[in-house]
Design an enzyme around this catalytic site. Structure first.
Site, PDB file in Angstrom:
ATOM      1  N   HIS A 168      -2.009  -2.345  -5.427  1.00 51.22           N
ATOM      2  CA  HIS A 168      -1.999  -3.612  -6.148  1.00 51.22           C
ATOM      3  C   HIS A 168      -1.963  -3.322  -7.635  1.00 51.22           C
ATOM      4  CE1 HIS A 168      -3.207  -7.623  -7.472  1.00 51.22           C
ATOM      5  NE2 HIS A 168      -2.826  -8.035  -6.279  1.00 51.22           N
ATOM      6  N   ASP A 185      -2.404  -8.619   2.033  1.00 46.38           N
ATOM      7  CA  ASP A 185      -1.263  -8.757   2.943  1.00 46.38           C
ATOM      8  C   ASP A 185      -1.346  -7.843   4.141  1.00 46.38           C
ATOM      9  OD1 ASP A 185       0.052 -10.683   1.434  1.00 46.38           O
ATOM     10  OD2 ASP A 185       0.676  -9.144   0.026  1.00 46.38           O
TER      11      ASP A 185
HETATM   12  N1  ACO Z   1       2.675   3.345  -0.850  1.00 44.81           N
HETATM   13  C1  ACO Z   1       2.871   4.579  -1.397  1.00 44.81           C
HETATM   14  N2  ACO Z   1       2.773   4.833  -2.722  1.00 44.81           N
HETATM   15  C2  ACO Z   1       2.483   3.816  -3.530  1.00 44.81           C
HETATM   16  C3  ACO Z   1       2.243   2.503  -3.037  1.00 44.81           C
HETATM   17  C4  ACO Z   1       2.358   2.292  -1.639  1.00 44.81           C
HETATM   18  N3  ACO Z   1       2.167   1.070  -1.111  1.00 44.81           N
HETATM   19  N4  ACO Z   1       1.968   1.679  -4.071  1.00 44.81           N
HETATM   20  C5  ACO Z   1       2.018   2.424  -5.181  1.00 44.81           C
HETATM   21  N5  ACO Z   1       2.324   3.708  -4.862  1.00 44.81           N
HETATM   22  C6  ACO Z   1       2.420   4.855  -5.789  1.00 44.81           C
HETATM   23  C7  ACO Z   1       3.720   4.780  -6.585  1.00 44.81           C
HETATM   24  O1  ACO Z   1       4.762   5.513  -5.957  1.00 44.81           O
HETATM   25  C8  ACO Z   1       3.311   5.379  -7.904  1.00 44.81           C
HETATM   26  O2  ACO Z   1       3.310   6.781  -7.756  1.00 44.81           O
HETATM   27  P1  ACO Z   1       3.655   7.741  -9.038  1.00 44.81           P
HETATM   28  O3  ACO Z   1       2.583   7.449 -10.042  1.00 44.81           O
HETATM   29  O4  ACO Z   1       3.586   9.109  -8.462  1.00 44.81           O
HETATM   30  O5  ACO Z   1       5.025   7.325  -9.495  1.00 44.81           O
HETATM   31  C9  ACO Z   1       1.860   4.930  -8.078  1.00 44.81           C
HETATM   32  O6  ACO Z   1       1.375   4.705  -6.735  1.00 44.81           O
HETATM   33  C10 ACO Z   1       1.713   3.664  -8.900  1.00 44.81           C
HETATM   34  O7  ACO Z   1       2.572   2.680  -8.361  1.00 44.81           O
HETATM   35  P2  ACO Z   1       3.301   1.539  -9.225  1.00 44.81           P
HETATM   36  O8  ACO Z   1       4.442   0.979  -8.442  1.00 44.81           O
HETATM   37  O9  ACO Z   1       3.588   2.078 -10.591  1.00 44.81           O
HETATM   38  O10 ACO Z   1       2.138   0.495  -9.350  1.00 44.81           O
HETATM   39  P3  ACO Z   1       2.304  -1.026  -9.638  1.00 44.81           P
HETATM   40  O11 ACO Z   1       1.005  -1.494 -10.143  1.00 44.81           O
HETATM   41  O12 ACO Z   1       3.507  -1.294 -10.472  1.00 44.81           O
HETATM   42  O13 ACO Z   1       2.634  -1.611  -8.189  1.00 44.81           O
HETATM   43  C11 ACO Z   1       2.593  -2.766  -6.144  1.00 44.81           C
HETATM   44  C12 ACO Z   1       1.833  -2.420  -7.435  1.00 44.81           C
HETATM   45  C13 ACO Z   1       3.978  -3.359  -6.465  1.00 44.81           C
HETATM   46  C14 ACO Z   1       1.806  -3.819  -5.374  1.00 44.81           C
HETATM   47  C15 ACO Z   1       2.741  -1.482  -5.285  1.00 44.81           C
HETATM   48  O14 ACO Z   1       1.475  -0.915  -5.004  1.00 44.81           O
HETATM   49  C16 ACO Z   1       3.527  -1.704  -4.006  1.00 44.81           C
HETATM   50  O15 ACO Z   1       4.769  -1.682  -4.028  1.00 44.81           O
HETATM   51  N6  ACO Z   1       2.809  -1.959  -2.836  1.00 44.81           N
HETATM   52  C17 ACO Z   1       3.457  -2.277  -1.609  1.00 44.81           C
HETATM   53  C18 ACO Z   1       3.883  -3.741  -1.605  1.00 44.81           C
HETATM   54  C19 ACO Z   1       2.703  -4.686  -1.458  1.00 44.81           C
HETATM   55  O16 ACO Z   1       1.842  -4.512  -0.600  1.00 44.81           O
HETATM   56  N7  ACO Z   1       2.690  -5.736  -2.300  1.00 44.81           N
HETATM   57  C20 ACO Z   1       1.660  -6.763  -2.249  1.00 44.81           C
HETATM   58  C21 ACO Z   1       0.992  -6.932  -3.554  1.00 44.81           C
HETATM   59  S1  ACO Z   1      -0.335  -8.078  -3.382  1.00 44.81           S
HETATM   60  C22 ACO Z   1       0.324  -9.633  -3.458  1.00 44.81           C
HETATM   61  O17 ACO Z   1       1.368  -9.891  -3.994  1.00 44.81           O
HETATM   62  C23 ACO Z   1      -0.448 -10.709  -2.820  1.00 44.81           C
END
Ligand code: ACO
Length: 430
Positions: A306, A364
């Site tokens: 998140h 979720d």
């Molecule tokens: N699985 C594996 N790796 C992940 C995940 C995941 N679900 N989420 C983040 N990471 C990793 C990224 O690859 C990144 O790695 P790096 O630093 O080596 O490049 C690091 O963790 C940080 O991730 P970001 O994408 O930069 O973090 P951000 O805060 O932008 O993203 C997000 C948050 C979009 C929710 C992300 O965690 C994601 O895509 N999760 C899966 C989708 C999801 O469940 N969304 C629901 C959000 S809650 C809602 O809307 C109600």
């Protein structure tokens, strides 16, 4: 809320920037005069360090896993309150007295029907359209039907529009579902509570009696509470930006619905369930964990991570409990999806990659399993989120409109395109 200031040195020039403090949470550096003082903008794509507004509605401490609506912990509201009470709280700032609650419920209930011509509007959609596509269109169309509540400068009209949005979203959502399965629309029933009425509009048919299951109604009501607001998330910021130009509330909420549709936001519960189905059995989990950790693989564990929560999402805990209650009530024992979800959660929480990146289950992760068990198809999951989030969007929109310092939102940019060049006639271009 202002107090100290901080000094920024730009090109050897010192600039004093005021620091503002909220009630709780990080303070902010007020950079609104920065451009005038230095000729420079700030750069923060994705708003990771930028507060876009002042707000007194919702507070999140992502590191501690805290979520408060108007100061009240989400756990207490979900345990003791109902969704319309939460709506009242978000809109007016205080929990209602019994009389205020009864009046509010009555007012919302009296707005549940939609203009009869809306039913013909629906006929224009393909039956196989995604219900979110239908929602974007039909919510936007409300402004074509309710002209008497689109003057945003009139507080009465603003409140009528707010009531209409909260009351009509479940009706439109149920219509989108019924349309997709070719069943007749069910009119709302005002003797039922908000969530029971919604379940009935979704699952009843005119040819037989439908009895609402109170356990499922309570569970869905709690899901609505958990999704009601979440401070300046992408869709709420979209609603605020759309509203900042003076657009009418129905159009602004349609913009919020469009933003919510994306898989990184409201579409994640649909994606999480599809992922659990794809994994299928606990033995296959390690291979998906490896995929999620592989830098060269775009796969992410859906329902994990998140932008704000770097701790267990407090809503996910309540959601996990709710999932168990619903499955028990429906007599679904040994649900393979729940089995995979529980095991996946345990494995991920122990894995160094997820620990180091602070990736915990978000709301979720369990909501998809619960909604599926209730009988909703996956394509409806984001629609249900939109029904719940409508009150948050409306409360945030209202707060913005009622702020005397409000102005149109207009971000700037770092221009990286071609520098100025002269027009070349078409026959001279090579
Ligand atoms: N699985 C594996 N790796 C992940 C995940 C995941 N679900 N989420 C983040 N990471 C990793 C990224 O690859 C990144 O790695 P790096 O630093 O080596 O490049 C690091 O963790 C940080 O991730 P970001 O994408 O930069 O973090 P951000 O805060 O932008 O993203 C997000 C948050 C979009 C929710 C992300 O965690 C994601 O895509 N999760 C899966 C989708 C999801 O469940 N969304 C629901 C959000 S809650 C809602 O809307 C109600």
């Amino acid at each position: 809320m202002s107090g100290a200031s901080t000094t920024l040195v730009v090109d050897n020039k010192q600039v004093e920037l005021p620091v503002k403090h909220g009630t709780i949470g990080p303070s902010v550096i007020d950079i609104s005069k920065l451009y005038a003082q230095t000729g420079m903008f700030t750069y923060d794509p994705g708003f990771t360090s930028t507060a876009a507004c002042e707000s007194g509605i919702t507070y999140i401490d992502g590191d501690k896993g805290i979520l408060l609506y108007r100061g009240y912990p989400i756990e207490q509201l979900a345990e003791h309150g109902d969704f319309l009470e939460t709506c009242y709280l978000l809109l007016y700032g205080e929990l209602p007295t019994a009389a205020q609650k009864a009046d509010f419920d009555y007012r919302v209930t009296r707005h549940t029907m939609v203009h009869e011509q809306m039913t013909r509007f629906f006929q224009g959609f393909r039956r196989d359209a995604h219900p979110m596509a239908v929602m974007v269109g039909s919510v936007g169309a409300l402004s074509a039907f309710y002209h008497d509540s689109t003057d945003i400068s009139d507080p009465t009209q603003r409140m009528v529009a707010s009531m209409r949005m909260i009351a009509k979203m479940p009706t439109l959502a149920a219509m989108a579902y019924k349309y997709s399965i070719g069943q007749p629309f069910m009119y709302p029933r005002n003797d039922l509570d908000y969530t029971s009425n919604f379940l009935r509009m979704c699952f009843a048919v005119p040819c037989e009696e439908y009895k609402v299951n109170p356990v499922l109604a309570r569970a869905l009501d709690r899901i609505f509470i958990l999704h009601a607001d979440h401070e300046q998330n992408a869709s709420t910021s979209t609603v605020r930006l759309a509203g900042s130009s003076g657009a009418n509330p129905f159009a602004c909420i349609a913009a919020g619905v469009a933003c919510l549709w994306g898989p990184a936001h409201g579409g994640a519960n649909e994606a999480a369930l599809k992922m659990l189905e794809e994994i299928g059995t606990p033995e296959r989990i390690p291979q998906y964990i490896a995929k999620a950790k592989d830098k060269n693989d775009p796969f992410r564990l859906m329902g994990f991570g998140h932008r704000v929560y770097k701790n267990y999402d407090p809503r996910a805990r309540i959601m996990q409990k709710t999932a168990h209650e619903v499955l028990n009530e429906l007599g679904i024992k040994d649900d393979p999806l729940l089995e995979v979800a529980l095991e996946l959660e345990q494995i991920a929480l122990r894995d160094e990659y997820f620990i180091e990146k602070k990736l915990y289950p978000n709301i979720d992760f369990y909501s998809g399993i619960t909604l599926k068990a209730m009988g909703f198809p996956t394509s409806m999951f984001t629609v249900l989120f939109a029904v719940a989030r409508t009150v948050g969007w409306i409360a945030q929109w209202k707060e913005m409109i009622e702020d005397p310092s409000q102005k149109i939102g207009r971000p700037r940019q770092v221009y990286t395109g071609a520098p100025r060049r002269e027009y070349v006639a078409i026959n001279q271009r090579g």
